[in-house]
Design an enzyme around this catalytic site. Structure first.
Site, short mmCIF file in Angstrom:
data_model
loop_
_atom_site.label_atom_id
_atom_site.label_comp_id
_atom_site.label_asym_id
_atom_site.label_seq_id
_atom_site.Cartn_x
_atom_site.Cartn_y
_atom_site.Cartn_z
N ASP A 478 34.45 42.44 44.23
CA ASP A 478 35.46 42.28 45.00
C ASP A 478 35.44 41.87 46.30
O ASP A 478 36.73 41.38 46.68
CB ASP A 478 35.37 43.39 44.55
CG ASP A 478 36.02 44.48 43.20
OD1 ASP A 478 35.51 43.18 42.69
OD2 ASP A 478 37.07 45.25 43.29
N GLU A 543 38.64 38.57 36.70
CA GLU A 543 38.55 39.83 35.58
C GLU A 543 40.22 39.73 35.79
O GLU A 543 40.85 40.67 36.60
CB GLU A 543 38.02 40.56 36.12
CG GLU A 543 37.26 40.62 37.57
CD GLU A 543 37.30 42.14 38.30
OE1 GLU A 543 35.80 42.65 38.44
OE2 GLU A 543 38.04 43.00 38.85
#
Ligand SMILES: *[C@@H]1O[C@H](CO)[C@@H](O)[C@H](O)[C@H]1NC(C)=O
Ligand SMILES: *[C@@H]1O[C@H](CO)[C@@H](O)[C@H](O)[C@H]1NC(C)=O
Ligand SMILES: *[C@@H]1O[C@H](CO)[C@@H](O)[C@H](O)[C@H]1NC(C)=O
Ligand SMILES: *[C@@H]1O[C@H](CO)[C@@H](O)[C@H](O)[C@H]1NC(C)=O
Ligand SMILES: *[C@@H]1O[C@H](CO)[C@@H](O)[C@H](O)[C@H]1NC(C)=O
Ligand SMILES: *[C@@H]1O[C@H](CO)[C@@H](O)[C@H](O)[C@H]1NC(C)=O
Ligand SMILES: *[C@@H]1O[C@H](CO)[C@@H](O)[C@H](O)[C@H]1NC(C)=O
Ligand SMILES: *[C@@H]1O[C@H](CO)[C@@H](O)[C@H](O)[C@H]1NC(C)=O
Length: 897
Positions: A478, A543
């Site tokens: 992330d 994702e």
């Protein structure tokens, strides 16, 4: 269980016989096959230290995986469970966590044979190598501390010979509790509840070997490949240079002369004595650590290709270090493939998109996120089935967000031609950077943490380096690592001669990385993907998905209680234990259920809810993969790749998966299987433009596209044929537009697209149900996980479709015994909507079949043949087989085959 029973069962446990592990002669290495484990805390449960002694089922097993192993059931640490009881309803939450809040001991016995201890060479070193202890361990040999290691992916070598005596020796690893914010553990974020032991233990095997002074490790290969297309296309004569590199350490005090020798051979020849030899004379000072290199030339090499593009030819390097007197000191072996992988980054203002290229062709990633088992149990057959599912769906890549697997995983991916995006995981300790203030303030990385992180990547990248399946390494998920960690990480990769691309993170937070992580993770309508914002089909989505993956009923019944099954379809916003953990955005199916209710109406039964969920899931996954395929080479901002969130789950889950925990495949799976089809025809939901798609490297000519729109009454509303369609490699192009498009008719219609080859054979058949009006997206109200819909498309008319008589016939045969072929014939005018095919044995049990297509809609008067392959035809079940069909407006019926 009463105490007496408990004690008597414990007595049984202690009678388990133990085997010692013999330290092998130099040239061989062994993995310690099992360990005995014991808690160090004698107060919980009371006085266990003196009698509790369990054996790991495997060479690598977390504490919990050991406690759950049938041979260790029952035990006083956790209540008695079997696998199916454990995952049923909320049982997992009842496992106490207290026993995992203090250290445990892993103990084993190593025997040093007289033949080694008595060898005339005085420099015999016994090397112990670790590959993964979660998340921290101290190592002892005969009670003497040998070393301490932290970081779940760290691997180190220790010379334990000073403490090893002839005969039996005790080796112990004391493992410490995992704290996800302080330790580099294996965390699960919102995927599933953390396992009660947080993955604590010797989760990867520990190896032992003897060497005569000089040890080699980290064998790797740099293929100086240049232009692969030229090697392959040229009429032979092209050679490839291969640099074999290895780290070497002289554990002795005196200098040593010897040879780095070995052979590189083609795996397709059975003759392992053939190949190209190398030998480099080397002198090593006492204690010297260095890297050795030898170069060989491979003539007319065989190229390794991703599946469907070509063969997966491999080479093997077998190397050794031999002392100048001819004594073998150590060996190493690895397999590699000759292929090129590159990444290019295209700037789009403040953003950039990565595109991969494999062997000279654009490699558009069609991937999904892989998950290991929640207790890190590694079952190669299970992994093989998952990889088979990846290929079966038409996907070409798996993303590993952390959870980096055992070497056999990458061996299989190499052999099956599946690319792997490997990288570190998000959150917790891993991403406690300055820009994550909460984490970094409370748990900043220490100097030791930086070194641990670097050591973990050194070990990991040395393991991954030779594998042709590796597409890239992602330094962060992330968030990208901060500059200091980035430098250490790239130094580690450089040390291991990393040649695949390096990506700073899977997201564009902090700085553009080439990938985007802008959601969605929860339901969005199919036209979302044809937008121009967030997760829509442009750039590289690392994702994302509509959050779907509802298991079918037989799987649901295995892990949900009656009460949970009830809530599943009756309560739109019910918190569900088998969704993401409580507190997560994804603990309920609220967003998803609002759409299901909003578009189809309130379900009337569990069966109907589960059926409609398959409809929703299929539509969602097909649209995502189709949109990325359709836009793969559009001008402007092309779609360069997408990773579905996710492939599979760590435990029985209700969402974020394409195949369920029991390896069963429903709507989400079959949606991908259509949407990611190699040669395909698809429609853009927003514009009605029809595209042909080719994911292969071969051209196709003279193809025909047939478009039909029919109403729910079976009336044909539109028909068109486009002839002489030419399809280049790895492309998509528009062939026609359906006019009028959605809005130009009332209510729901069926759209059928056919792509045929010049001989009339159907290459792709693709049926959509389209509403009278598309879902209206409220883009400005988007969150990180979804884009809301202000007005749902109305599909309720589908539930009122008249029942259709479906002719079904089937036959076995073909495809090596397990082949099955089913013919569906719609004798009505009205379309048959979303028909599920299954095969059952005489006892009514479902037989696992890999269907080429499922959940098929068949137009009035149409005949469709669906073939399949029984998964394990050797064990096909009892008696005569029946094919069973059942659909939205098709009553359940079977036919013997
Ligand atoms: C555990 O039990 C085995 C088998 O009886 C025994 O050999 C071993 O020494 C025990 N280990 C410990 C640490 O007590
Ligand atoms: C597992 O446990 C459940 C619940 O206790 C029980 O019903 C089932 O029979 C057990 N299965 C096996 C294989 O032992
Ligand atoms: C042992 O376990 C008990 C009970 O959970 C706990 O209170 C105690 O702190 C633990 N002792 C150590 C040394 O970890
Ligand atoms: C070491 O490698 C060389 C070259 O492949 C080979 O000839 C030799 O037999 C190997 N030595 C041993 C002891 O295996
Ligand atoms: C190549 O052959 C060697 C020796 O037979 C074997 O150990 C290795 O697993 C093979 N590798 C692959 C990728 O098939
Ligand atoms: C990578 O390592 C090589 C030696 O293996 C060295 O020559 C080179 O400068 C290093 N590159 C970077 C960027 O550190
Ligand atoms: C995509 O590729 C095909 C085949 O190479 C080509 O016909 C088409 O023009 C390309 N599209 C764009 C927008 O470049
Ligand atoms: C197919 O059969 C194999 C071998 O029995 C088994 O390992 C695998 O799990 C099965 N696959 C599915 C999807 O059930």
């Amino acid at each position: 269980m009463n105490l007496l029973l408990l004690l008597s069962s414990l007595l049984l446990l202690t009678t388990t016989t133990t085997a010692t592990t013999f330290i092998p002669h130099p040239g061989n290495r062994i993995t310690i096959p099992t360990w005995h484990i014991q808690p160090t805390n004698t107060t919980y449960p009371p006085n266990t230290l003196n009698y509790l002694n369990l054996t790991t089922p495997d060479s690598h097993s977390t504490i919990l995986a050991t406690l759950l192993d049938p041979q260790n059931q029952p035990n006083p640490i956790i209540p008695p469970y079997n696998e199916s009881a454990l995952f049923h309803s909320t049982t997992l939450s009842t496992i106490p966590t207290t026993p995992f809040q203090s250290p445990w001991l892993y103990t084993t016995t190593l025997t040093l044979p007289h033949s080694i201890s008595s060898h005339s060479n005085t420099n015999t070193n016994i090397i112990l190598s670790t590959h993964g202890i979660s998340s921290r361990g101290d190592i002892f040999v005969n009670n003497v501390p040998i070393g301490s290691i932290s970081g779940a992916y760290n691997g180190q070598e220790y010379d334990i010979s000073p403490e090893i005596k002839e005969g039996e020796n005790e080796v112990q690893v004391k493992v410490y509790p995992v704290d996800y914010t302080r330790d580099f553990g294996i965390g699960w974020a919102d995927w599933n509840p953390p396992p009660p032991d947080k993955g604590m233990g010797v989760w990867r095997g520990v190896e032992v070997r003897g060497v005569y002074g000089v040890a080699v490790q980290g064998l790797r290969v740099v293929v100086v490949v240049g232009d692969v297309a030229e090697i392959e296309g040229g009429s032979g004569g092209k050679d490839v240079k291969v640099r074999v590199r290895v780290d070497v350490k002289n554990w002795g005090e005196g200098s040593v002369k010897g040879w780095f020798m070995g052979r590189v051979y083609d795996n397709s020849t059975d003759d392992t004595s053939s190949g190209v030899q190398f030998a480099e004379a080397v002198t090593l000072r006492g204690g010297e650590v260095t890297t050795l290199e030898a170069e060989v030339t491979i003539k007319n090499p065989n190229i390794w290709w991703p599946a469907t593009w070509g063969k997966q030819d491999m080479y093997t390097v077998s190397a050794n270090f031999t002392l100048s007197d001819g004594t073998l000191s150590d060996t190493a072996e690895c397999s590699f493939g000759i292929r090129s992988v590159t990444a290019t980054f295209t700037d789009h203002g403040d953003e950039k998109d990565v595109s991969f290229n494999v062997n000279g062709y654009p490699f558009h990633v069609r991937g999904a996120g892989y998950s290991p088992d929640i207790f890190l149990r590694f079952d190669i057959d299970r992994v093989r089935t998952l990889l088979q599912a990846v290929l079966d769906m038409g996907l070409n890549t798996m993303r590993l967000e952390g959870k980096l697997e055992h070497p056999q995983f990458y061996d299989l991916a190499d052999r099956m031609g599946i690319m792997v995006l490997a990288g570190w995981e998000c959150c917790d300790k891993w991403e406690a950077w300055e820009y994550n203030t909460d984490l970094s303030k409370n748990y900043p990385w220490t100097n030791t943490d930086y070194l641990t992180a670097q050591a973990m990547l050194t070990h990991t990248s040395l393991t991954l380096q030779p594998h042709p399946c590796i597409l890239a390494f992602l330094l962060g998920s992330d968030y990208p690592p901060n500059p200091r960690a980035t430098t250490l990480y790239t130094t580690a990769l450089n040390h291991s001669d990393w040649t695949a691309p390096i990506i700073s993170s899977a997201s564009a937070r902090i700085h553009p990385s080439g990938m985007k992580m802008l959601g969605p993770y929860d339901w969005v309508p199919p036209n979302y993907w044809y937008g121009e914002r967030l997760g829509a089909a442009y750039g590289f989505g690392s994702e994302q998905g509509a959050g779907v993956g509802t298991p079918e009923l037989p799987s649901l019944r295995r892990f949900l209680s009656e009460e949970e099954l009830d809530r599943l379809w009756k309560e739109k916003n019910a918190g569900m234990y088998h969704m993401s953990p409580a507190g997560s955005q994804f603990h309920t199916r609220g967003v998803y259920n609002a759409a299901l209710w909003g578009r189809f109406g309130k379900p009337k039964s569990l069966e109907e809810y589960v059926f409609l969920a398959q409809v929703v899931d299929y539509e969602a996954t097909r649209a995502e993969f189709e949109a990325f395929a359709v836009r793969q080479n559009r001008s402007g901002r092309a779609a360069t790749g997408v990773v579905y969130w996710m492939l599979n789950s760590a435990w029985p889950s209700l969402h974020w998966q394409l195949i369920d925990y029991y390896l069963k495949r429903g709507g989400a799976y079959y949606g991908v299987k259509v949407g990611a089809r190699g040669v395909h025809v698809a429609v853009d939901y927003e514009s009605g433009e029809v595209y042909v798609v080719n994911h292969g490297v071969e051209r196709g000519e003279g193809r025909v596209v047939v478009v039909d729109v029919v109403g729910l009454d079976g009336k044909r509303l539109y028909h068109e044929e486009v002839k002489s369609v030419v399809m280049g490699p790895t492309m998509s192009k528009k062939v026609t537009s359906v006019v009028p498009w959605v809005g130009g008719w009332d209510g729901v219609v069926f759209l059928r697209l056919l792509l045929k080859d010049s001989g009339g054979e159907v290459l792709s058949r693709n049926v959509y149900t389209l509403p009278g009006r598309l879902d209206v997206l409220d883009w400005d109200e988007s969150t990180w996980y979804t884009t809301p819909v202000s007005e749902y498309a109305d599909f309720s008319a589908l539930r009122g479709l008249p029942t259709v008589e479906m002719g079904v016939s089937g036959k076995m045969g073909g495809g090596g015994g397990g082949g099955v072929s089913v013919t569906l014939e719609n004798r009505d005018k009205v379309p048959a909507w979303f028909v599920r095919l299954s095969m059952v044995d005489e006892a009514g049990g479902e037989v696992d079949v890999w269907w080429e297509d499922n959940y098929v809609s068949v137009l009035g008067g149409e005949k469709v043949v669906v073939s399949g392959r029984v998964n394990n035809s050797g064990k096909m079940g009892i008696g005569r087989m029946r094919v069973v069909v059942e659909g939205g407006n098709v009553r359940r019926r079977g036919c013997y085959i």
